[in-house]
Motif scaffolding. Structure first.
Motif, PDB file in Angstrom:
ATOM      1  N   PRO A 141     -13.371  17.583  -3.084  1.00  0.00           N
ATOM      2  CA  PRO A 141     -12.300  18.030  -2.198  1.00  0.00           C
ATOM      3  C   PRO A 141     -11.161  18.590  -3.027  1.00  0.00           C
ATOM      4  O   PRO A 141     -10.972  18.193  -4.169  1.00  0.00           O
ATOM      5  CB  PRO A 141     -11.883  16.749  -1.487  1.00  0.00           C
ATOM      6  CG  PRO A 141     -12.307  15.640  -2.383  1.00  0.00           C
ATOM      7  CD  PRO A 141     -13.463  16.134  -3.189  1.00  0.00           C
ATOM      8  N   ALA A 144      -6.244  15.798  -2.625  1.00  0.00           N
ATOM      9  CA  ALA A 144      -5.457  15.395  -1.462  1.00  0.00           C
ATOM     10  C   ALA A 144      -4.027  15.149  -1.925  1.00  0.00           C
ATOM     11  O   ALA A 144      -3.792  14.528  -2.938  1.00  0.00           O
ATOM     12  CB  ALA A 144      -6.033  14.122  -0.863  1.00  0.00           C
ATOM     13  N   GLU A 145      -3.116  15.677  -1.185  1.00  0.00           N
ATOM     14  CA  GLU A 145      -1.735  15.512  -1.601  1.00  0.00           C
ATOM     15  C   GLU A 145      -0.870  15.126  -0.428  1.00  0.00           C
ATOM     16  O   GLU A 145      -1.029  15.638   0.672  1.00  0.00           O
ATOM     17  CB  GLU A 145      -1.209  16.811  -2.201  1.00  0.00           C
ATOM     18  CG  GLU A 145      -1.835  17.093  -3.542  1.00  0.00           C
ATOM     19  CD  GLU A 145      -1.347  18.394  -4.125  1.00  0.00           C
ATOM     20  OE1 GLU A 145      -0.871  19.233  -3.348  1.00  0.00           O
ATOM     21  OE2 GLU A 145      -1.433  18.544  -5.340  1.00  0.00           O
ATOM     22  N   SER A 146       0.046  14.223  -0.702  1.00  0.00           N
ATOM     23  CA  SER A 146       0.968  13.863   0.357  1.00  0.00           C
ATOM     24  C   SER A 146       1.976  14.991   0.526  1.00  0.00           C
ATOM     25  O   SER A 146       2.166  15.824  -0.356  1.00  0.00           O
ATOM     26  CB  SER A 146       1.684  12.560  -0.001  1.00  0.00           C
ATOM     27  OG  SER A 146       2.365  12.707  -1.219  1.00  0.00           O
TER      28      SER A 146
ATOM     29  N   ALA B  33      -2.325  12.400  -6.793  1.00  0.00           N
ATOM     30  CA  ALA B  33      -2.021  12.813  -5.417  1.00  0.00           C
ATOM     31  C   ALA B  33      -0.739  12.164  -4.908  1.00  0.00           C
ATOM     32  O   ALA B  33      -0.060  12.721  -4.051  1.00  0.00           O
ATOM     33  CB  ALA B  33      -3.186  12.478  -4.492  1.00  0.00           C
ATOM     34  N   SER B  97      -6.845   8.821   1.211  1.00  0.00           N
ATOM     35  CA  SER B  97      -7.610   9.932   1.768  1.00  0.00           C
ATOM     36  C   SER B  97      -8.591  10.507   0.748  1.00  0.00           C
ATOM     37  O   SER B  97      -9.645  11.015   1.117  1.00  0.00           O
ATOM     38  CB  SER B  97      -6.667  11.012   2.277  1.00  0.00           C
ATOM     39  OG  SER B  97      -5.832  11.450   1.232  1.00  0.00           O
ATOM     40  N   ASN B 101     -14.316  10.739   1.524  1.00  0.00           N
ATOM     41  CA  ASN B 101     -15.647  11.346   1.476  1.00  0.00           C
ATOM     42  C   ASN B 101     -16.680  10.486   0.764  1.00  0.00           C
ATOM     43  O   ASN B 101     -17.828  10.873   0.645  1.00  0.00           O
ATOM     44  CB  ASN B 101     -15.569  12.712   0.797  1.00  0.00           C
ATOM     45  CG  ASN B 101     -14.901  13.718   1.703  1.00  0.00           C
ATOM     46  OD1 ASN B 101     -15.102  13.701   2.911  1.00  0.00           O
ATOM     47  ND2 ASN B 101     -14.089  14.576   1.123  1.00  0.00           N
TER      48      ASN B 101
END
Lengths: 218, 215
Positions: A141, A144-146, B33, B97, B101
């Motif tokens: 992916p 993912a980042e806030s 992240a 998050s 997956n």
């Protein structure tokens, strides 16, 4: 801000404060043909907005051979490098609308696409070896980042662009050879004609310097 | 969330270059992240990689590569971005998050007050990743590693001689570190861990349960 970002994309880099000696060191080959000023970000925008095939072809002709070159240097086979180069350009076509020139230079964005494809290729192969067949696997992916991280990315883009110009030519070179071209330290030592210990300390200094520059800007 | 402990820079650079084993890539990625400071560092390495891509000697692609690419674009249906429903991981933990997956295995008790859930990785690499959940106040067994251990705190906290580690904090352990973390009293501590090599328990209890703790 856009000026600083754009500066990373094309031959106008030298005007953005990167010392010419860095550019000289960073470019390994003889440049091909006359230097033309191309705004890659603009071409990606045209692919996104109108599916401009001509714009895409220029992106392809510029980046596909460079992705192949970089992947070969990083240890891929010729077939793997070709496959990653082609798949990366397909992803450029499909993800063009996700490209945000305010957060990344075109070349850096395309690098991250090729990098993720390579990760996926190696994992798929490892999985196939393990299971004795191919198997479905979710693609890597995009990180993912806030929301606050995404916002700070935009604010940070210009600062980061200027930060990396503040590394010395020697420091940029070892970072590139070690992390991006994935050369073992002894190879870097013989390539640059410096002792192995100097390679290690120079990488460490470059890492610390980059962190310090980014922290002091924050 | 104040993050006080970050991955070493060379690990971040390897992450940006896509060179880490999957387990390590995962743990560093979850930290990055949520950490603007490390995200900036990774972005800087990506920018340097962009410069390297511009500067590298081009190698000709197959003569019909452009046509192949165009036909692949037109033949294969547009990749749909799958709706991000994620897998059902139960409600026990707030799964980041980045892990959505992944298939996450069943909870397994490994020691009093300590349980783990393995994360199924794609490759046959020698690193493992798992979620480790420890009850408040648990004193982890004194242990050393034969390889490296990357730990990211998701909930709660633990402390050892290196300091206190709360949500978002990253702890790097290698075979030179012999530590004995204590979980904070405020609640259970959930960590995302990537580990190479084996864990070696020290002390009598460690020797007794060691053979059963195949983390």
């Amino acid at each position: 801000m856009n000026v600083a970002i754009r500066a990373l994309d094309g031959p106008i880099r030298a005007e953005a404060g990167i010392p010419r000696r860095v550019l000289a060191l960073l470019s390994t080959g003889v440049s091909k043909g006359p230097k033309e000023q191309v705004d890659w970000a603009d071409l990606i925008g045209r692919v996104a907005s109108t599916g401009d095939r001509e714009a895409f072809k220029r992106l392809f002709e510029h980046f596909a051979p460079r992705i192949k070159g970089l992947m070969l240097r990083a240890g891929c086979s010729a077939d793997e490098a070709e496959e990653i180069a082609q798949s990366a350009l397909i992803a450029v076509w499909r993800k063009a609308s996700q490209f945000d020139p305010a957060t990344a230079g075109a070349a850096a964005w395309i690098f991250t696409i090729a990098r993720n494809l390579r990760i996926d290729m190696f994992r798929r192969r490892a999985r196939a070896n393990r299971l004795g067949g191919t198997s479905e696997l979710p693609d890597t992916p995009d990180p993912a980042e806030s929301a606050d991280v995404v916002i700070s990315r935009v604010q940070d883009a210009a600062r980061i662009a200027s930060a990396i110009t503040r590394l010395s030519a020697e420091q940029s070179m070892v970072v590139r050879l070690s992390f991006i071209e994935e050369k073992p330290h002894p190879d870097i030592a013989s390539l640059l004609g410096i002792p192995l210990g100097t390679v290690k300390s120079r990488i460490r200094l470059a890492m610390n310097r980059l962190r310090d520059i980014l922290d002091e800007q924050a | 969330m104040t993050i006080n402990h970050h991955p070493p820079e060379d690990l971040l650079a390897d992450f940006a270059a896509g060179r880490l084993e999957e387990a390590h890539q995962l743990v560093v990625g979850v930290h990055v992240a949520g950490c603007a400071r490390c995200a900036r560092f990774v972005q800087a390495i990506e920018q340097l990689a962009g410069l390297a891509l511009e500067a590298v000697e081009p190698v000709p692609v197959a003569s019909n590569a452009f046509e192949q690419v165009m036909s692949r674009i037109h033949d294969t249906p547009e990749e749909r971005t799958a709706p991000d429903t994620g897998r059902d991981h139960g409600r026990e933990e707030d799964i980041p998050s980045a892990l959505r997956n992944y298939r996450i295995g069943k909870r397994r008790r490994v020691a009093p007050g300590v349980s783990m859930r393995p994360i199924e990785l794609a490759g046959a690499e020698n690193a493992r990743a798992f979620l480790l959940r420890s009850a408040p106040g648990t004193r982890m067994l004194e242990h050393t590693h034969t390889g490296t251990e990357l730990t990211l705190v998701l909930e709660g906290s633990f402390s050892h001689e290196g300091g206190r580690f709360g949500p978002g904090d990253f702890d790097y352990g290698d075979d030179e570190i012999d530590h004995r973390p204590i979980v904070g009293q405020e609640g259970p501590c959930v960590c995302l861990v990537a580990m190479t090599g084996d864990l070696r328990m020290n002390g009598l209890l460690g020797r007794l349960i060691g053979p059963f703790v195949r983390l």
